[in-house]
Design an enzyme around this catalytic site. Structure first.
Site, PDB file in Angstrom:
ATOM      1  N   ASP A  26     -39.567  37.036 -21.503  1.00  0.00           N
ATOM      2  CA  ASP A  26     -39.424  37.930 -20.351  1.00  0.00           C
ATOM      3  C   ASP A  26     -39.680  39.374 -20.764  1.00  0.00           C
ATOM      4  O   ASP A  26     -38.823  40.016 -21.372  1.00  0.00           O
ATOM      5  CB  ASP A  26     -38.007  37.806 -19.770  1.00  0.00           C
ATOM      6  CG  ASP A  26     -37.831  36.524 -18.967  1.00  0.00           C
ATOM      7  OD1 ASP A  26     -38.786  36.139 -18.269  1.00  0.00           O
ATOM      8  OD2 ASP A  26     -36.748  35.917 -19.038  1.00  0.00           O
ATOM      9  N   ASP A 166     -37.256  30.190 -12.525  1.00  0.00           N
ATOM     10  CA  ASP A 166     -36.671  31.095 -13.525  1.00  0.00           C
ATOM     11  C   ASP A 166     -35.464  31.823 -12.925  1.00  0.00           C
ATOM     12  O   ASP A 166     -35.619  32.566 -11.959  1.00  0.00           O
ATOM     13  CB  ASP A 166     -37.764  32.112 -13.924  1.00  0.00           C
ATOM     14  CG  ASP A 166     -37.385  32.959 -15.121  1.00  0.00           C
ATOM     15  OD1 ASP A 166     -36.286  32.773 -15.667  1.00  0.00           O
ATOM     16  OD2 ASP A 166     -38.209  33.818 -15.494  1.00  0.00           O
TER      17      ASP A 166
HETATM   18 ZN    ZN Z   1     -38.953  34.776 -16.912  1.00  0.00          ZN
END
Ligand code: ZN
Length: 207
Positions: A26, A166
């Site tokens: 991320d 997610d």
């Molecule tokens: Zn992510």
């Protein structure tokens, strides 16, 4: 995002030895999302010791400018946000030209219908089930409805895109998401705060 940033190596070795299909990274720029995570120098070192394919999720403005850097990491998937990119079609083509799979990510308030004209070109759609920017947030339940809607769009159009989710994924929400048609689950806090992270991954993998 949920790993120990002061010492990433043991967490990456755990992932190497687990049933995980990917390592999901991320990347946050402090502009598109109200947080900053890590950048390419960190990911380069991570890529050296990670034996799983990399799924790079760019939560950054102008993601099209970073395609060569993501490619140089050896990433398999480059995910970028619909909300952060005006020319999605061109960006998807450029990601494919760089030899990667292209994924478009939707924030919780962005409708699935915004992808109708690009779904046939996508390898992946990532639905955010929390607002991007921080780990450990509770799952937004409307994502289940969105997952079913996206599944229908993919099946109707014959797209080969896989559905990735997610945010707030755990054993319970993961089961509901798999039932709704999700193919890939991203788990951060659930895995890294689990007493047995490898068992947590294996449990999600089996859903
Ligand atoms: Zn992510």
């Amino acid at each position: 995002m949920a790993a120990n940033f002061a010492n990433l190596e043991p967490d990456i070795r755990m992932i190497n030895e687990s049933d995980a299909d990917y390592l999901h990274l991320d990347v946050m720029d402090g502009v598109f999302v109200p947080n900053i995570s890590f950048g390419f120098p960190v990911m380069k070192d991570v890529a050296k010791i990670c034996r799983k394919p990399l799924d790079v999720h760019l939560m950054i403005v102008e993601p099209q400018n970073w395609i060569p850097q993501v490619r140089d990491l050896g990433a398999e998937i480059m995910n970028f946000h619909q909300e952060a990119c005006v020319h999605i079609h061109r960006t998807v083509q450029a990601i494919h030209d760089a030899g990667m799979k292209a994924g478009v990510t939707l924030c919780p308030a962005t409708p699935v219908s915004t992808l109708v004209d690009i779904i046939g070109d996508l390898d992946l759609v990532l639905l955010m089930s929390v607002n991007p920017g921080f780990g450990g947030q509770p799952f937004i339940r409307h994502t289940l409805e969105k997952t079913r809607e996206l599944r229908e769009l993919i099946d109707k159009t014959g797209s080969h895109a896989v559905i990735e989710i997610d945010g707030g994924v755990n054993g319970e929400t993961g089961a509901e998401l798999a039932e709704a048609g999700a193919d890939m689950l991203v788990a951060g806090s659930y895995v890294f705060r689990h007493a047995d992270p490898k068992a947590a991954i294996a449990g999600l993998r089996a859903l």
